[in-house]
Motif scaffolding. Structure first.
Motif, PDB file in Angstrom:
ATOM      1  N   GLN A   1      17.043  64.759 -56.274  1.00 46.46           N
ATOM      2  CA  GLN A   1      15.855  64.151 -56.882  1.00 46.46           C
ATOM      3  C   GLN A   1      14.851  63.735 -55.810  1.00 46.46           C
ATOM      4  O   GLN A   1      13.646  64.001 -55.913  1.00 46.46           O
ATOM      5  N   LEU A   2      15.341  63.069 -54.772  1.00 45.58           N
ATOM      6  CA  LEU A   2      14.465  62.585 -53.715  1.00 45.58           C
ATOM      7  C   LEU A   2      13.922  63.722 -52.864  1.00 45.58           C
ATOM      8  O   LEU A   2      12.755  63.700 -52.448  1.00 45.58           O
ATOM      9  N   PHE A   3      14.738  64.717 -52.606  1.00 37.64           N
ATOM     10  CA  PHE A   3      14.291  65.846 -51.799  1.00 37.64           C
ATOM     11  C   PHE A   3      13.167  66.596 -52.498  1.00 37.64           C
ATOM     12  O   PHE A   3      12.170  66.995 -51.877  1.00 37.64           O
ATOM     13  N   ALA A   4      13.299  66.780 -53.813  1.00 33.86           N
ATOM     14  CA  ALA A   4      12.235  67.440 -54.573  1.00 33.86           C
ATOM     15  C   ALA A   4      10.939  66.626 -54.507  1.00 33.86           C
ATOM     16  O   ALA A   4       9.842  67.182 -54.386  1.00 33.86           O
ATOM     17  N   HIS A   5      11.067  65.308 -54.559  1.00 32.22           N
ATOM     18  CA  HIS A   5       9.884  64.444 -54.503  1.00 32.22           C
ATOM     19  C   HIS A   5       9.166  64.567 -53.165  1.00 32.22           C
ATOM     20  O   HIS A   5       7.936  64.733 -53.131  1.00 32.22           O
ATOM     21  N   ILE A   6       9.883  64.468 -52.053  1.00 32.97           N
ATOM     22  CA  ILE A   6       9.198  64.498 -50.757  1.00 32.97           C
ATOM     23  C   ILE A   6       8.649  65.893 -50.457  1.00 32.97           C
ATOM     24  O   ILE A   6       7.616  66.025 -49.806  1.00 32.97           O
ATOM     25  N   GLN A   7       9.318  66.932 -50.950  1.00 36.46           N
ATOM     26  CA  GLN A   7       8.769  68.284 -50.787  1.00 36.46           C
ATOM     27  C   GLN A   7       7.450  68.422 -51.539  1.00 36.46           C
ATOM     28  O   GLN A   7       6.460  68.935 -51.002  1.00 36.46           O
ATOM     29  N   ALA A   8       7.448  67.970 -52.798  1.00 35.95           N
ATOM     30  CA  ALA A   8       6.250  68.105 -53.626  1.00 35.95           C
ATOM     31  C   ALA A   8       5.077  67.307 -53.058  1.00 35.95           C
ATOM     32  O   ALA A   8       3.915  67.696 -53.223  1.00 35.95           O
ATOM     33  N   ASN A   9       5.366  66.217 -52.378  1.00 34.31           N
ATOM     34  CA  ASN A   9       4.311  65.349 -51.853  1.00 34.31           C
ATOM     35  C   ASN A   9       4.098  65.506 -50.351  1.00 34.31           C
ATOM     36  O   ASN A   9       3.340  64.735 -49.753  1.00 34.31           O
ATOM     37  N   GLU A  10       4.782  66.485 -49.749  1.00 34.15           N
ATOM     38  CA  GLU A  10       4.645  66.782 -48.319  1.00 34.15           C
ATOM     39  C   GLU A  10       4.889  65.540 -47.467  1.00 34.15           C
ATOM     40  O   GLU A  10       4.129  65.210 -46.560  1.00 34.15           O
ATOM     41  N   ILE A  11       5.979  64.836 -47.777  1.00 32.74           N
ATOM     42  CA  ILE A  11       6.393  63.653 -47.033  1.00 32.74           C
ATOM     43  C   ILE A  11       7.463  64.063 -46.026  1.00 32.74           C
ATOM     44  O   ILE A  11       8.506  64.598 -46.407  1.00 32.74           O
ATOM     45  N   ALA A  12       7.226  63.817 -44.750  1.00 37.30           N
ATOM     46  CA  ALA A  12       8.197  64.181 -43.718  1.00 37.30           C
ATOM     47  C   ALA A  12       9.416  63.263 -43.798  1.00 37.30           C
ATOM     48  O   ALA A  12       9.307  62.077 -44.109  1.00 37.30           O
ATOM     49  N   MET A  13      10.582  63.828 -43.487  1.00 37.75           N
ATOM     50  CA  MET A  13      11.825  63.071 -43.516  1.00 37.75           C
ATOM     51  C   MET A  13      11.873  62.076 -42.365  1.00 37.75           C
ATOM     52  O   MET A  13      11.375  62.335 -41.273  1.00 37.75           O
TER      53      MET A  13
END
Length: 205
Positions: free
Chosen positions: A79-91
């Protein structure tokens, strides 16, 4: 492409601040971190050391599950990985899991931390994910290197609780959490974790 791989490796494995050194023992040293820390965060607690540490305010993407620790990790990660990918948030590191009681059978909350509180916006995220702002807080923390599971988490928590019993100037002020800094590309023996209890100073009469 490399950044994306690092993001996956870090998160799947879970499937400025003041540090007051109070207790330590010799442990194998962990590997370098898989991703940068959020702005202003303290360095991880060395393995075997217990410390009281101040953490700055921060922003994170949050997902929740009623599953036990080991089962919840994988569900919440995607769930979180999909969110940061969609919003281009770096890990960033660490990935944070908070437990609603000392028994990990209660609700699990996983966080992917934003690099800065100025990054993105608080509110609804992708799907069930929420983006939340968290206040400055103090934690009693134990560094752990190597394998991590529910049993090791509970053993670590007991060490922190024993420290609190011996140090009445501090009291627990919230739910415990687990921080993970490495993914499966890092050998298990070198993976760094922290188990933490939020604390507050006891006012003296």
């Amino acid at each position: 492409m490399l950044t994306r791989y690092v993001m996956v490796f870090l998160a799947i494995s879970l499937i400025a601040a003041t540090c007051h050194r109070v207790e330590a023992s010799e442990k194998q040293m962990p590997a370098d971190l898989d991703a940068p820390l959020p702005e202003g965060w303290p360095e991880p607690t060395p393995p075997g050391e217990i410390a009281v540490k101040d953490y700055p305010a921060y922003r994170s993407a949050v997902a929740k599950s009623g599953m036990k620790m080991d089962r919840a990790d994988g569900v919440l990660f995607w769930q979180l990985f999909a969110h940061i990918q969609a919003n281009e948030i770096a890990m960033t590191a660490p990935v944070v899991n908070t437990y609603s009681s000392n028994d990990d059978s209660q609700q699990v909350e996983m966080e992917f931390l934003y690099r800065s509180i100025k990054q993105g916006n608080a509110g609804n995220g992708l799907g069930q994910v929420k983006v939340e702002d968290h206040p400055q807080q103090t934690f009693l923390t134990l560094g752990v290197v190597g394998k991590m599971n529910a049993d090791i988490y509970q053993e670590s928590l007991q060490k922190l609780e024993a420290w609190l019993e011996k140090n009445p100037d501090w009291k627990q002020s919230g739910d415990p959490r687990r921080l993970g800094y490495h993914g499966p590309m890092t050998p298990q023996a070198k993976r760094l974790w922290e188990v933490q209890i939020p604390v507050a100073a006891v006012k003296q009469d």
